[in-house]
Design an enzyme around this catalytic site. Structure first.
Site, PDB file in Angstrom:
ATOM      1  N   HIS A  27       0.824  -1.204   0.000  1.00  0.00           N
ATOM      2  CA  HIS A  27       0.000   0.000   0.000  1.00  0.00           C
ATOM      3  C   HIS A  27       0.866   1.264   0.000  1.00  0.00           C
ATOM      4  O   HIS A  27       0.544   2.237  -0.681  1.00  0.00           O
ATOM      5  CB  HIS A  27      -0.912   0.010   1.234  1.00  0.00           C
ATOM      6  CG  HIS A  27      -1.985  -1.021   1.209  1.00  0.00           C
ATOM      7  ND1 HIS A  27      -3.322  -0.717   1.083  1.00  0.00           N
ATOM      8  CD2 HIS A  27      -1.926  -2.379   1.286  1.00  0.00           C
ATOM      9  CE1 HIS A  27      -4.041  -1.830   1.095  1.00  0.00           C
ATOM     10  NE2 HIS A  27      -3.192  -2.852   1.221  1.00  0.00           N
ATOM     11  N   ASP A 134      -5.411   6.153   2.209  1.00  0.00           N
ATOM     12  CA  ASP A 134      -5.823   4.796   1.868  1.00  0.00           C
ATOM     13  C   ASP A 134      -7.251   4.581   2.354  1.00  0.00           C
ATOM     14  O   ASP A 134      -7.627   5.005   3.448  1.00  0.00           O
ATOM     15  CB  ASP A 134      -4.879   3.795   2.534  1.00  0.00           C
ATOM     16  CG  ASP A 134      -5.023   2.393   1.962  1.00  0.00           C
ATOM     17  OD1 ASP A 134      -6.091   1.786   2.146  1.00  0.00           O
ATOM     18  OD2 ASP A 134      -4.061   1.909   1.345  1.00  0.00           O
ATOM     19  N   ASN A 374      -0.742  -4.639  -7.165  1.00  0.00           N
ATOM     20  CA  ASN A 374       0.547  -4.086  -7.578  1.00  0.00           C
ATOM     21  C   ASN A 374       1.263  -5.026  -8.545  1.00  0.00           C
ATOM     22  O   ASN A 374       1.825  -4.596  -9.557  1.00  0.00           O
ATOM     23  CB  ASN A 374       1.436  -3.833  -6.362  1.00  0.00           C
ATOM     24  CG  ASN A 374       0.955  -2.679  -5.524  1.00  0.00           C
ATOM     25  OD1 ASN A 374       0.301  -1.771  -6.013  1.00  0.00           O
ATOM     26  ND2 ASN A 374       1.273  -2.715  -4.244  1.00  0.00           N
ATOM     27  N   GLY A 393      -7.828 -11.831   0.232  1.00  0.00           N
ATOM     28  CA  GLY A 393      -8.203 -10.461  -0.089  1.00  0.00           C
ATOM     29  C   GLY A 393      -9.038 -10.393  -1.355  1.00  0.00           C
ATOM     30  O   GLY A 393      -9.918 -11.227  -1.589  1.00  0.00           O
TER      31      GLY A 393
END
Length: 490
Positions: A27, A134, A374, A393
């Site tokens: 993140h 975030d 990512n 996730g």
């Protein structure tokens, strides 16, 4: 001549972006790239972090020449019931402390407001113009309101997965569903998507307080002034437009952020070893396998991966992150004879590997990935096909985008999600699965060639998006302009 008011002077100054990343490598990295991109456009950036995370940011010498201030706040581990040093997600000893970690993050609200309001004033630093935080930091909504500035939510996912998760939560699709493995259709989504609770974030990020935390994220995201995502328009236009229409707010696609910031990979011994090894391989011949910063793989599954890579007959780099006893895996590698059999055809790196440098090298031909966003966007930018191996996730949703929508990937066939922070000896993909999927993207006849061609085209579009006048470059300019205009309203 009439005097110029202090308000006019303030509004003519460069905008001051306050960036608050989630304390986790996956993140914080993209938000640091965002900080660089904003700073190169003349904005002042305050990057909020903690003392331990400050040393992990991967800063480069050029950062010192940019108007970026790093603000390390003391992380309240003891107050939140966390062991000392647990200042990032990957430092947590288990999922049972995730709620404590979120609580510790929320405790940063008062010291952050004090720093931005009092310390900055004393030091002559311009007032904050906006907070970009975030989405997993809903407490920053209160920070922005106290300062009287807009808050933009940074979503570390793609529009496809973020919008899908919104619809899942909005329609409460798992209410009344007793079977965690039963696929449920996501309503109001541009394409037909079915997912089970077990394979969704709702199923593998569970525990005390997590449902309420998710609802808090949703509520604050709805109050945000807009959304910023690490994607680009040409990658998923249907989903960006549909998401924007659903929330009634602007979405700025400004990725791939690592291309936007154009920072080099760290020069390390591992990086030099990987680059030297790749130089000896033929173009597009190498398979790269890595499961990101959070996932850890049990020994039985490591053995299956090793056998599958060996059977594939392809050169490979494998960034292995064993769960539990590292020495046990190293003993297996030596005792089994795996290393001697594959010889120079394979390179096993324990832990970190220079992922961007490997993916962008001409010798690399495909990426076996856990489907963290990512990693997906870095592979897309490199123009390579993927073997998808989601763990937890939103990764199963990312897999659907890669395999079913973009059609640049082949699933290894994982049926069950892992639970982050929970170690298991389960084997979710066999050596045959690995060998089959690698063959499909590296060869695969006409279908494989079509996947590689589509992947190369997406790589070209990614580079065009961040180039001067490209869609992400324009959106970055529009984002800065939006914040400048907002200063006269808030």
């Amino acid at each position: 001549m009439s005097p110029v008011s202090s308000s006019a002077v303030a509004h003519s100054a460069p905008p001051h972006f306050v960036l608050v990343p989630m304390m986790a490598a996956g993140h914080a990295g993209p938000m640091l790239d965002m900080a660089r991109a904003l700073a190169r456009r003349g904005a002042l950036v305050t990057f909020v972090t903690t003392p331990l995370n400050l040393h992990r940011l991967g800063r480069v010498p050029g950062d010192d020449a940019l108007p970026i201030r790093f603000l390390p706040l003391r992380f309240p581990c003891a107050e939140a019931g966390l062991p000392d040093g647990c200042e990032s997600l990957d430092a947590l000893p288990g999922l049972h402390l995730l709620n404590n970690f979120n609580a510790a993050c929320a405790m940063l609200r008062a010291p952050l407001v004090a720093s931005l309001r009092e310390d900055d004033a004393a030091a002559g630093v311009p007032l904050a113009s906006c907070v970009v935080a975030d989405a997993c930091h809903p407490w920053t909504g209160g920070v922005a309101r106290e300062l009287g500035v807009p808050r933009l939510a940074f979503d570390g996912f793609c529009a496809f997965s973020s919008f899908c998760m919104r619809q899942m939560n909005l329609h409460k699709i798992f209410d009344g569903v007793n079977d965690d493995t039963r696929p449920v259709r996501v309503p109001g989504f541009p394409v037909d998507v079915e997912i089970s609770r077990a394979r969704s974030p709702a199923g593998n990020f569970t525990g005390p307080g997590m449902k309420e935390f998710g609802e808090e994220i949703m509520a604050e995201s709805a109050r945000a002034d807009g959304l910023v995502i690490n994607s680009f328009e040409e990658l998923e236009p249907v989903f960006v437009n549909a998401y924007e229409a659903a929330i009634g707010k602007k979405i700025w696609t400004i990725g791939p952020l690592f291309l936007m910031s154009a920072t080099p990979s760290p020069a390390t011994a591992d990086a030099a070893q990987c680059t030297s090894w790749l130089e000896s391989k033929a173009p597009r011949s190498v398979v790269f396998l890595s499961f990101g910063s959070l996932a850890r793989t049990p020994l039985p599954q490591l053995v299956e991966i090793a056998r599958g890579l060996e059977a594939s007959g392809r050169p490979f780099i494998w960034a292995a992150k064993p769960a539990g006893d590292l020495a046990a895996f190293e003993r297996w590698l030596a005792d089994d004879g795996f290393e001697s059999r594959v010889g120079e055809r394979g390179l096993v790196v324990m832990g970190w590997a220079p992922q961007r440098a490997i993916l962008s090298h001409p010798a690399t031909g495909a990426f076996v990935t856990h489907c963290g966003w990512n990693s997906v966007v870095e592979c897309v930018a490199a123009g390579l096909p993927m073997v998808t191996w989601p763990h937890f996730g939103e990764q199963f949703l990312n897999e659907k985008l890669v395999v079913d929508v973009l059609r640049v990937g082949v699933s290894v066939g994982v049926k069950d999600a892992a639970r982050w922070g929970v170690e298991t000896e389960a084997v979710v993909a066999t050596r045959e699965d690995v060998e089959r999927a690698v063959a499909a993207v590296m060869d695969g006849g006409e279908d494989g060639a079509a996947k590689r061609e589509r992947a190369a085209e997406l790589g070209r579009k990614a580079r065009e998006a961040v180039a001067r006048g490209g869609s992400s470059d324009r959106n970055m300019e529009l984002l800065v302009e939006h914040v400048k205009q907002k200063r006269s309203i808030f």
